[in-house]
Design a protein around this motif. Structure first.
Motif, PDB file in Angstrom:
ATOM      1  N   SER A 163      -6.333  29.880  30.641  1.00 13.56           N
ATOM      2  CA  SER A 163      -5.914  28.656  29.977  1.00 13.56           C
ATOM      3  C   SER A 163      -5.925  27.556  31.030  1.00 13.56           C
ATOM      4  CB  SER A 163      -4.539  28.815  29.336  1.00 13.56           C
ATOM      5  OG  SER A 163      -4.242  27.680  28.544  1.00 13.56           O
ATOM      6  N   ASP A 164      -5.196  26.487  30.800  1.00 15.19           N
ATOM      7  CA  ASP A 164      -5.093  25.460  31.833  1.00 15.19           C
ATOM      8  C   ASP A 164      -3.695  24.851  31.807  1.00 15.19           C
ATOM      9  OD1 ASP A 164      -5.091  23.553  29.750  1.00 15.19           O
ATOM     10  OD2 ASP A 164      -7.170  22.985  30.081  1.00 15.19           O
ATOM     11  N   ASP A 165      -3.388  24.098  32.847  1.00 15.93           N
ATOM     12  CA  ASP A 165      -2.050  23.524  32.961  1.00 15.93           C
ATOM     13  C   ASP A 165      -1.771  22.500  31.856  1.00 15.93           C
ATOM     14  OD1 ASP A 165      -1.407  25.084  35.129  1.00 15.93           O
ATOM     15  OD2 ASP A 165      -2.000  23.573  36.603  1.00 15.93           O
ATOM     16  N   ALA A 166      -2.806  21.793  31.395  1.00 16.85           N
ATOM     17  CA  ALA A 166      -2.609  20.812  30.328  1.00 16.85           C
ATOM     18  C   ALA A 166      -2.121  21.506  29.060  1.00 16.85           C
ATOM     19  CB  ALA A 166      -3.895  20.038  30.064  1.00 16.85           C
ATOM     20  N   CYS A 167      -2.680  22.646  28.736  1.00 17.80           N
ATOM     21  CA  CYS A 167      -2.246  23.408  27.556  1.00 17.80           C
ATOM     22  C   CYS A 167      -0.814  23.898  27.753  1.00 17.80           C
ATOM     23  CB  CYS A 167      -3.199  24.574  27.292  1.00 17.80           C
ATOM     24  SG  CYS A 167      -2.734  25.602  25.876  1.00 17.80           S
ATOM     25  N   ARG A 168      -0.507  24.401  28.930  1.00 13.60           N
ATOM     26  CA  ARG A 168       0.849  24.881  29.194  1.00 13.60           C
ATOM     27  C   ARG A 168       1.880  23.758  29.065  1.00 13.60           C
ATOM     28  NH1 ARG A 168      -2.435  27.860  32.548  1.00 13.60           N
ATOM     29  NH2 ARG A 168      -2.224  30.112  32.294  1.00 13.60           N
ATOM     30  N   ARG A 169       1.540  22.568  29.591  1.00 14.53           N
ATOM     31  CA  ARG A 169       2.453  21.424  29.482  1.00 14.53           C
ATOM     32  C   ARG A 169       2.644  21.018  28.020  1.00 14.53           C
ATOM     33  NH1 ARG A 169      -0.253  19.908  34.365  1.00 14.53           N
ATOM     34  NH2 ARG A 169      -1.781  18.724  33.167  1.00 14.53           N
ATOM     35  N   LEU A 170       1.547  21.007  27.257  1.00 12.56           N
ATOM     36  CA  LEU A 170       1.649  20.643  25.848  1.00 12.56           C
ATOM     37  C   LEU A 170       2.501  21.646  25.080  1.00 12.56           C
ATOM     38  CD1 LEU A 170       1.053  19.157  23.235  1.00 12.56           C
ATOM     39  CD2 LEU A 170      -1.145  20.376  23.139  1.00 12.56           C
ATOM     40  N   VAL A 171       2.261  22.932  25.272  1.00 11.27           N
ATOM     41  CA  VAL A 171       3.032  23.953  24.558  1.00 11.27           C
ATOM     42  C   VAL A 171       4.522  23.815  24.885  1.00 11.27           C
ATOM     43  CG1 VAL A 171       3.462  26.451  24.410  1.00 11.27           C
ATOM     44  CG2 VAL A 171       1.117  25.562  24.221  1.00 11.27           C
ATOM     45  N   ALA A 172       4.846  23.598  26.151  1.00  4.05           N
ATOM     46  CA  ALA A 172       6.259  23.439  26.537  1.00  4.05           C
ATOM     47  C   ALA A 172       6.870  22.202  25.879  1.00  4.05           C
ATOM     48  CB  ALA A 172       6.387  23.368  28.058  1.00  4.05           C
ATOM     49  N   ALA A 173       6.144  21.081  25.907  1.00  5.82           N
ATOM     50  CA  ALA A 173       6.655  19.843  25.304  1.00  5.82           C
ATOM     51  C   ALA A 173       6.782  19.990  23.793  1.00  5.82           C
ATOM     52  CB  ALA A 173       5.743  18.673  25.657  1.00  5.82           C
ATOM     53  N   ALA A 174       5.795  20.622  23.166  1.00  6.04           N
ATOM     54  CA  ALA A 174       5.832  20.797  21.711  1.00  6.04           C
ATOM     55  C   ALA A 174       6.972  21.706  21.290  1.00  6.04           C
ATOM     56  CB  ALA A 174       4.490  21.342  21.214  1.00  6.04           C
ATOM     57  N   ALA A 175       7.170  22.804  22.024  1.00  3.35           N
ATOM     58  CA  ALA A 175       8.262  23.725  21.711  1.00  3.35           C
ATOM     59  C   ALA A 175       9.603  23.014  21.842  1.00  3.35           C
ATOM     60  CB  ALA A 175       8.197  24.944  22.612  1.00  3.35           C
ATOM     61  N   ALA A 176       9.771  22.205  22.872  1.00  3.75           N
ATOM     62  CA  ALA A 176      11.024  21.461  23.050  1.00  3.75           C
ATOM     63  C   ALA A 176      11.219  20.467  21.912  1.00  3.75           C
ATOM     64  CB  ALA A 176      11.019  20.745  24.403  1.00  3.75           C
TER      65      ALA A 176
END
Length: 181
Positions: A163-176
């Motif tokens: 995956s990539d860090d952009a996806c990880r950041r988005l998933v974390a922000a979306a979950a929050a």
């Protein structure tokens, strides 16, 4: 109002979560001002896209797609189409099409922005406006063969590789955002 004007309005009123995201927001607005075709794939310096992190109602799991060309686990999303009324509408359409989930509830504001290079037109930028959507509790995934190699649920704190860090950041922000909604 045109899709271009609606995108400009949405980004003008969006309150970015930090200074880096606000700088990116201002860059997107400047790009829209310079390019009347900024919403379309034909704008080769770069074009706005809309993507969505689909999150379960508990905020603990996310739907990711194994992108058929990039071979990375990513959020769903893509290019705007002429029938899209807004960036949010494009994000919801793409999320529904690519996941097969009916009844997604899109949170009204973007959660992040991400600018990245893509092979469109021999090399271009995606100026991605990223949303969060809540899936119904009984959501059923239906992978679209030509869109991805796989589609599945993953813990929001354990995005699979590759995956990539952009996806990880988005998933974390979306979950929050889903947990706060």
């Amino acid at each position: 109002m045109s899709l271009h004007a609606r995108a400009r309005s949405a980004l003008s009123s969006w309150i970015a979560p930090d200074a880096a995201q606000d700088a990116l927001r201002r860059d997107y607005l400047a790009h829209l001002d310079r390019h009347p075709d900024a919403m379309w794939r034909s704008c080769l310096p770069g074009h706005l896209t809309a993507s969505t992190a689909i999150i379960d109602p508990s905020g603990r799991r996310a739907v990711l797609t194994l992108h058929s060309k990039l071979k990375l686990w990513l959020q769903v999303g893509g290019h705007c189409e002429a029938d899209d009324a807004s960036l949010a509408a494009a994000a919801l359409r793409e999320a529904t099409e690519e996941s097969g989930i009916r009844g997604l509830r899109l949170l009204p504001e973007p959660v992040r922005l991400d600018r990245h290079t893509v092979p469109c037109g021999g090399g271009s930028w995606h100026l991605d406006v990223q949303y969060a959507a809540v899936a119904p509790g009984d959501a059923v995934l239906a992978r679209v063969e030509d869109e991805s190699d796989d589609l599945d649920w993953f813990p929001v704190d354990d995005v699979p590789d590759p995956s990539d860090d952009a996806c990880r950041r988005l998933v974390a922000a979306a979950a929050a955002a889903v947990r706060a909604a």
